[in-house]
Design an enzyme around this catalytic site. Sequence first.
Site, short mmCIF file in Angstrom:
data_model
loop_
_atom_site.label_atom_id
_atom_site.label_comp_id
_atom_site.label_asym_id
_atom_site.label_seq_id
_atom_site.Cartn_x
_atom_site.Cartn_y
_atom_site.Cartn_z
N HIS A 50 -54.23 -34.96 32.95
CA HIS A 50 -55.07 -34.08 32.14
C HIS A 50 -55.99 -33.28 33.05
O HIS A 50 -56.44 -33.77 34.08
CB HIS A 50 -55.89 -34.93 31.15
CG HIS A 50 -56.59 -34.07 30.14
ND1 HIS A 50 -57.75 -33.42 30.41
CD2 HIS A 50 -56.26 -33.76 28.86
CE1 HIS A 50 -58.12 -32.73 29.33
NE2 HIS A 50 -57.23 -32.92 28.38
N GLU A 88 -58.98 -32.61 32.94
CA GLU A 88 -60.27 -33.26 33.24
C GLU A 88 -60.11 -34.28 34.36
O GLU A 88 -61.00 -34.46 35.18
CB GLU A 88 -60.83 -33.89 31.97
CG GLU A 88 -61.37 -32.82 31.01
CD GLU A 88 -61.26 -33.18 29.54
OE1 GLU A 88 -61.08 -34.36 29.21
OE2 GLU A 88 -61.36 -32.24 28.72
P1 PGA Z 1 -59.53 -29.81 22.68
O1 PGA Z 1 -58.91 -30.69 23.86
O2 PGA Z 1 -58.57 -29.86 21.53
O3 PGA Z 1 -60.85 -30.45 22.37
O4 PGA Z 1 -59.67 -28.42 23.21
C1 PGA Z 1 -57.54 -30.69 24.13
C2 PGA Z 1 -57.24 -31.61 25.28
O5 PGA Z 1 -58.01 -31.62 26.25
O6 PGA Z 1 -56.25 -32.36 25.26
#
Ligand code: PGA
Length: 256
Positions: A98, A100
């Site tokens: 991901h 992040e």
């Molecule tokens: P979001 O996140 O729907 O809050 O934009 C999507 C994700 O990071 O998987």
Amino acid sequence: MAHRKKIIAGNWKMNKTATEAKPIVQDILLELKDYDNCDIVLCPPFTALTAVSEALSSVQNIRLGAQNVHQAASGAYTGEISAAMLRDLYVRYVIIGHSERRQYCGETNEIIRQKTKTAIGGSLKPIVCIGETLTEREEDRWKAVLTTQLEEGLAGFTEEDLAEIVLAYEPVWAIGTGKTATPAQAQETHAYIRTELARLFGQSTADHMRIQYGGSVKADNAKELLNQPDIDGALVGGASLEARSFVGIIKNACGA
Ligand code: PGA
């Protein structure tokens, strides 16, 4: 053309305790207990996996997913979680790479490749995330970025490996920002990803692989996005934290 069943996954990120998770799953089950129009996956944090696993134990159509896995099978990796530990809790899917985790935890394409390999070896289905940043999009470098993520992240994978993988295209600039790619923009990008998959792994593999879109997917934009020919599902963050909005996305996109 290959039929690809849509797959909608909720990524709860670092939200919800085990106690908070239970009523959400109960509410989702009230609406979707026998729903079969698409595959559904819930990815709570590690600490809520047992609670969600127990809540889902009576159904077959909603699967459990984790948000990360370590690349090693076991050993001296304090704070990490292995594929076998996840399987033991009836986890079927795992989100890997991901944005992040790429951004805050230093995950590289090579680490993502190793984690994906480990997940497959441990009978977990990886949801492998790729996506470009805002600058990369604005400088029109998104194709090169996505190609590198695919080439490096999936290097050396066989056709059988790829059959286990779900890809998630998540433009970093659309995650949690309320800014979605337009359906046309998302379709163009998904089509590009599929072309690259065909170049790297052959047309048949590319035709069978499911590519989710992620980034501010909501009940009111899900249908148009998922109606695009190369968008095979959604990876949903914020809107998966409430049963109502998550169910709304699923029913709007895949039929009530
Ligand atoms: P979001 O996140 O729907 O809050 O934009 C999507 C994700 O990071 O998987």
